[in-house]
Design a protein around this motif. Structure first.
Motif, PDB file in Angstrom:
ATOM      1  N   ILE A 157       0.906  -1.256  -0.123  1.00 18.52           N
ATOM      2  CA  ILE A 157      -0.383   0.079  -0.030  1.00 18.52           C
ATOM      3  C   ILE A 157       0.850   1.332   0.000  1.00 18.52           C
ATOM      4  CG2 ILE A 157      -1.673   1.441   1.385  1.00 18.52           C
ATOM      5  CD1 ILE A 157      -2.803  -1.338   2.653  1.00 18.52           C
ATOM      6  N   SER A 158       0.739   2.212  -1.125  1.00 19.14           N
ATOM      7  CA  SER A 158       1.654   3.314  -0.979  1.00 19.14           C
ATOM      8  C   SER A 158       0.441   4.711  -0.900  1.00 19.14           C
ATOM      9  CB  SER A 158       2.329   3.394  -2.346  1.00 19.14           C
ATOM     10  OG  SER A 158       3.167   2.439  -2.476  1.00 19.14           O
ATOM     11  N   LEU A 159       0.884   5.496  -0.055  1.00 19.72           N
ATOM     12  CA  LEU A 159       0.030   6.652  -0.074  1.00 19.72           C
ATOM     13  C   LEU A 159       0.983   8.036  -0.089  1.00 19.72           C
ATOM     14  CD1 LEU A 159      -2.207   5.860   3.229  1.00 19.72           C
ATOM     15  CD2 LEU A 159      -2.952   6.282   1.038  1.00 19.72           C
ATOM     16  N   PRO A 160       0.573   8.936  -0.770  1.00 19.55           N
ATOM     17  CA  PRO A 160       1.184  10.156  -0.943  1.00 19.55           C
ATOM     18  C   PRO A 160       1.738  10.624   0.458  1.00 19.55           C
ATOM     19  CG  PRO A 160      -0.623  10.266  -2.102  1.00 19.55           C
ATOM     20  CD  PRO A 160      -0.773   9.025  -1.417  1.00 19.55           C
ATOM     21  N   PRO A 161       2.705  11.335   0.854  1.00 15.95           N
ATOM     22  CA  PRO A 161       2.912  11.849   2.207  1.00 15.95           C
ATOM     23  C   PRO A 161       2.326  13.196   2.492  1.00 15.95           C
ATOM     24  CG  PRO A 161       4.754  12.290   0.355  1.00 15.95           C
ATOM     25  CD  PRO A 161       3.586  11.535  -0.298  1.00 15.95           C
ATOM     26  N   ASN A 162       1.078  13.009   2.630  1.00 16.39           N
ATOM     27  CA  ASN A 162       0.238  14.174   3.061  1.00 16.39           C
ATOM     28  C   ASN A 162      -0.796  13.787   4.095  1.00 16.39           C
ATOM     29  OD1 ASN A 162       1.431  16.027   0.937  1.00 16.39           O
ATOM     30  ND2 ASN A 162       0.242  14.648  -0.455  1.00 16.39           N
ATOM     31  N   GLU A 163      -0.956  14.430   5.014  1.00 18.05           N
ATOM     32  CA  GLU A 163      -1.807  14.027   6.049  1.00 18.05           C
ATOM     33  C   GLU A 163      -3.503  14.128   5.188  1.00 18.05           C
ATOM     34  OE1 GLU A 163      -3.780  15.771  10.263  1.00 18.05           O
ATOM     35  OE2 GLU A 163      -2.026  16.419   9.534  1.00 18.05           O
ATOM     36  N   GLY A 164      -4.131  13.035   5.554  1.00 24.05           N
ATOM     37  CA  GLY A 164      -5.480  12.911   5.129  1.00 24.05           C
ATOM     38  C   GLY A 164      -5.596  12.089   3.615  1.00 24.05           C
ATOM     39  N   SER A 165      -4.374  11.928   3.064  1.00 19.72           N
ATOM     40  CA  SER A 165      -4.424  10.970   1.925  1.00 19.72           C
ATOM     41  C   SER A 165      -5.023   9.547   2.253  1.00 19.72           C
ATOM     42  CB  SER A 165      -3.016  11.080   1.308  1.00 19.72           C
ATOM     43  OG  SER A 165      -2.129  10.254   2.319  1.00 19.72           O
ATOM     44  N   LYS A 166      -5.735   9.115   1.528  1.00 21.08           N
ATOM     45  CA  LYS A 166      -6.609   8.134   1.565  1.00 21.08           C
ATOM     46  C   LYS A 166      -6.333   6.660   0.571  1.00 21.08           C
ATOM     47  CE  LYS A 166     -10.368   8.217   3.637  1.00 21.08           C
ATOM     48  NZ  LYS A 166     -11.883   8.303   3.915  1.00 21.08           N
ATOM     49  N   TRP A 167      -6.294   5.533   0.952  1.00 24.35           N
ATOM     50  CA  TRP A 167      -6.225   4.336  -0.030  1.00 24.35           C
ATOM     51  C   TRP A 167      -7.661   3.468   0.231  1.00 24.35           C
ATOM     52  CZ3 TRP A 167      -6.328  -0.773   1.122  1.00 24.35           C
ATOM     53  CH2 TRP A 167      -5.976  -1.535   0.204  1.00 24.35           C
ATOM     54  N   ASN A 168      -8.285   3.090  -0.928  1.00 27.28           N
ATOM     55  CA  ASN A 168      -9.404   2.417  -0.811  1.00 27.28           C
ATOM     56  C   ASN A 168      -8.888   0.937  -1.435  1.00 27.28           C
ATOM     57  OD1 ASN A 168     -10.949   5.041  -0.391  1.00 27.28           O
ATOM     58  ND2 ASN A 168     -12.045   3.031   0.462  1.00 27.28           N
ATOM     59  N   LEU A 206      -9.643  -1.701  -3.971  1.00 30.18           N
ATOM     60  CA  LEU A 206     -10.688  -2.018  -5.177  1.00 30.18           C
ATOM     61  C   LEU A 206     -11.610  -3.446  -4.828  1.00 30.18           C
ATOM     62  CD1 LEU A 206      -8.299  -0.809  -8.027  1.00 30.18           C
ATOM     63  CD2 LEU A 206      -9.893   0.221  -7.033  1.00 30.18           C
ATOM     64  N   VAL A 207     -10.811  -4.525  -4.217  1.00 35.46           N
ATOM     65  CA  VAL A 207     -11.608  -5.572  -4.137  1.00 35.46           C
ATOM     66  C   VAL A 207     -12.567  -5.742  -3.068  1.00 35.46           C
ATOM     67  CG1 VAL A 207      -9.693  -6.907  -5.516  1.00 35.46           C
ATOM     68  CG2 VAL A 207      -9.617  -6.810  -2.920  1.00 35.46           C
ATOM     69  N   MET A 208     -12.050  -4.927  -1.945  1.00 36.79           N
ATOM     70  CA  MET A 208     -12.950  -4.932  -0.955  1.00 36.79           C
ATOM     71  C   MET A 208     -13.079  -3.341  -0.257  1.00 36.79           C
ATOM     72  SD  MET A 208     -12.738  -7.284   2.394  1.00 36.79           S
ATOM     73  CE  MET A 208     -14.250  -7.611   3.676  1.00 36.79           C
ATOM     74  N   PRO A 209     -14.046  -2.459  -0.872  1.00 34.97           N
ATOM     75  CA  PRO A 209     -14.178  -1.021  -0.461  1.00 34.97           C
ATOM     76  C   PRO A 209     -14.323  -0.955   0.981  1.00 34.97           C
ATOM     77  CG  PRO A 209     -15.447  -1.819  -2.507  1.00 34.97           C
ATOM     78  CD  PRO A 209     -15.019  -2.810  -1.730  1.00 34.97           C
ATOM     79  N   SER A 210     -14.749  -1.812   1.930  1.00 36.19           N
ATOM     80  CA  SER A 210     -14.816  -1.430   3.239  1.00 36.19           C
ATOM     81  C   SER A 210     -13.446  -1.348   3.972  1.00 36.19           C
ATOM     82  CB  SER A 210     -15.383  -2.407   3.827  1.00 36.19           C
ATOM     83  OG  SER A 210     -14.965  -3.781   3.713  1.00 36.19           O
ATOM     84  N   VAL A 211     -12.365  -1.549   3.290  1.00 35.11           N
ATOM     85  CA  VAL A 211     -11.067  -1.583   3.693  1.00 35.11           C
ATOM     86  C   VAL A 211     -10.431  -0.178   3.416  1.00 35.11           C
ATOM     87  CG1 VAL A 211      -8.595  -2.427   3.812  1.00 35.11           C
ATOM     88  CG2 VAL A 211     -10.758  -4.019   3.644  1.00 35.11           C
ATOM     89  N   THR A 212     -10.157   0.685   4.184  1.00 32.28           N
ATOM     90  CA  THR A 212      -9.777   2.057   3.926  1.00 32.28           C
ATOM     91  C   THR A 212      -8.307   2.231   4.983  1.00 32.28           C
ATOM     92  OG1 THR A 212     -10.972   3.214   5.553  1.00 32.28           O
ATOM     93  CG2 THR A 212     -11.700   3.109   3.272  1.00 32.28           C
ATOM     94  N   VAL A 213      -7.257   2.987   4.172  1.00 29.40           N
ATOM     95  CA  VAL A 213      -6.054   3.468   5.026  1.00 29.40           C
ATOM     96  C   VAL A 213      -6.025   4.981   4.883  1.00 29.40           C
ATOM     97  CG1 VAL A 213      -3.805   3.209   5.503  1.00 29.40           C
ATOM     98  CG2 VAL A 213      -5.172   1.100   4.516  1.00 29.40           C
ATOM     99  N   THR A 214      -5.678   5.741   6.060  1.00 34.53           N
ATOM    100  CA  THR A 214      -5.817   7.113   5.901  1.00 34.53           C
ATOM    101  C   THR A 214      -4.538   7.487   6.547  1.00 34.53           C
ATOM    102  OG1 THR A 214      -8.209   7.211   5.747  1.00 34.53           O
ATOM    103  CG2 THR A 214      -6.869   9.288   6.290  1.00 34.53           C
ATOM    104  N   ARG A 215      -3.741   8.686   5.977  1.00 33.40           N
ATOM    105  CA  ARG A 215      -2.691   9.054   6.769  1.00 33.40           C
ATOM    106  C   ARG A 215      -3.083  10.068   7.877  1.00 33.40           C
ATOM    107  NH1 ARG A 215       2.470   7.892   5.415  1.00 33.40           N
ATOM    108  NH2 ARG A 215       2.984   7.732   3.341  1.00 33.40           N
ATOM    109  N   THR A 216      -2.773   9.662   8.961  1.00 32.33           N
ATOM    110  CA  THR A 216      -3.201  10.790  10.227  1.00 32.33           C
ATOM    111  C   THR A 216      -1.964  11.785  10.249  1.00 32.33           C
ATOM    112  OG1 THR A 216      -1.979   9.394  11.841  1.00 32.33           O
ATOM    113  CG2 THR A 216      -4.355   8.990  11.125  1.00 32.33           C
TER     114      THR A 216
END
Length: 270
Positions: A113-124, A126-136
């Protein structure tokens, strides 16, 4: 629940002194509000939570203290299993700590899982939309949530020179022992939930630790030991069992907690 109820950020700030907190070396705050320590052993994996559709292991890193009968330990990574899926959240090993460098490593079903280095950026997923990762935060802080199952906030922190001096950790420049400080919230646990932390969410659980001592320690490391970060073979495992669920029993929505003397205890009132 180790998420702040009083910040204005949608419960995204880690709070180590509320139920579900796992911080420091490592200090747990149980679902019953009682604070305890579980040291485990360095370079081994232990089951923190095991329920019918949720299993969470922790990999411990640490150092041997020749003056004690135990290791100094910290949680380096989490292996989270639900349905047929796996999530890894870990702290990358580093020698010199830099707050501006991201030390979080994450994967979902073995895909990074890769996320931009910005607070609030989010990953969802695609195979299971109920799974989310958010930068705090821009670096070193994430929130992982699976809807109707759990939420976890994880922050990567180092052992500082001052920590090492105060606690005699003897940390060298070769490794600052970057590790996770964690807050859990669970939405749908059953009454057979087990694990170092999970057992404290059962309605019939009675703490066996000596809460009147400066460092109440929970034993039973053999019972909670598992063979790898994604193994469910600990003696306390409940993963995959069938039972009737109790909706929302583990949320404790109106627990109000305050820390004890110098953070060594927690008092909660419903």
């Amino acid at each position: 629940m180790a998420l702040s109820r009083y910040d204005g950020c949608g419960e995204t700030k880690l709070d180590c002194v509320s139920p579900g907190g796992v911080c420091f070396d490592p200090r747990f705050v149980g679902g019953d509000g009682v604070t305890f320590y579980f040291h485990g052993r360095k370079d081994q994996d232990f089951c923190l939570v095991s329920d019918t559709n949720l299993h969470i292991n922790a990999h411990f890193i640490g150092k041997r203290n020749p003056n004690l009968k135990r290791d100094f330990t910290w949680v380096q990574s989490l292996g989270i299993m639900f349905d047929n899926h796996k999530i890894l959240v870990g702290a990358q090993k580093t020698s010199k700590w830099n707050d501006n460098v991201d030390h979080v490593v994450m994967s979902f079903d073995n895909t990074t899982i890769s996320l931009p280095p910005n607070e609030g950026s989010k990953w969802n997923s695609l195979v299971m939309p109920s799974v989310t990762v958010t930068r705090t935060s821009n670096t070193n802080g994430v929130m992982v949530e699976v809807a109707n199952n759990f939420k976890v906030i994880a922050t990567v922190v180092p052992i500082t020179a001052e920590d090492s001096r105060v606690h005699n950790y003897n940390i060298t420049d070769e490794d600052c022992f970057a590790h996770l400080e964690i807050g859990f919230k669970f939405y749908n646990l059953t009454d057979i939930v087990d694990g170092v932390l999970g057992q404290t969410y059962r309605r019939d659980y009675v703490s066996k630790t000596k809460v009147n001592v400066p460092m109440p320690v929970m034993g039973g490391q053999q019972r909670f030991s598992t063979s790898s970060i994604f193994a469910t073979d600990c003696s306390a495992s409940r993963f995959g069992l069938n039972t009737n669920r109790r909706d929302g029993v583990a949320e404790y929505p109106i627990l109000h907690c305050s820390s004890g003397m110098k953070g060594s205890g927690v008092v909660c009132k419903k």
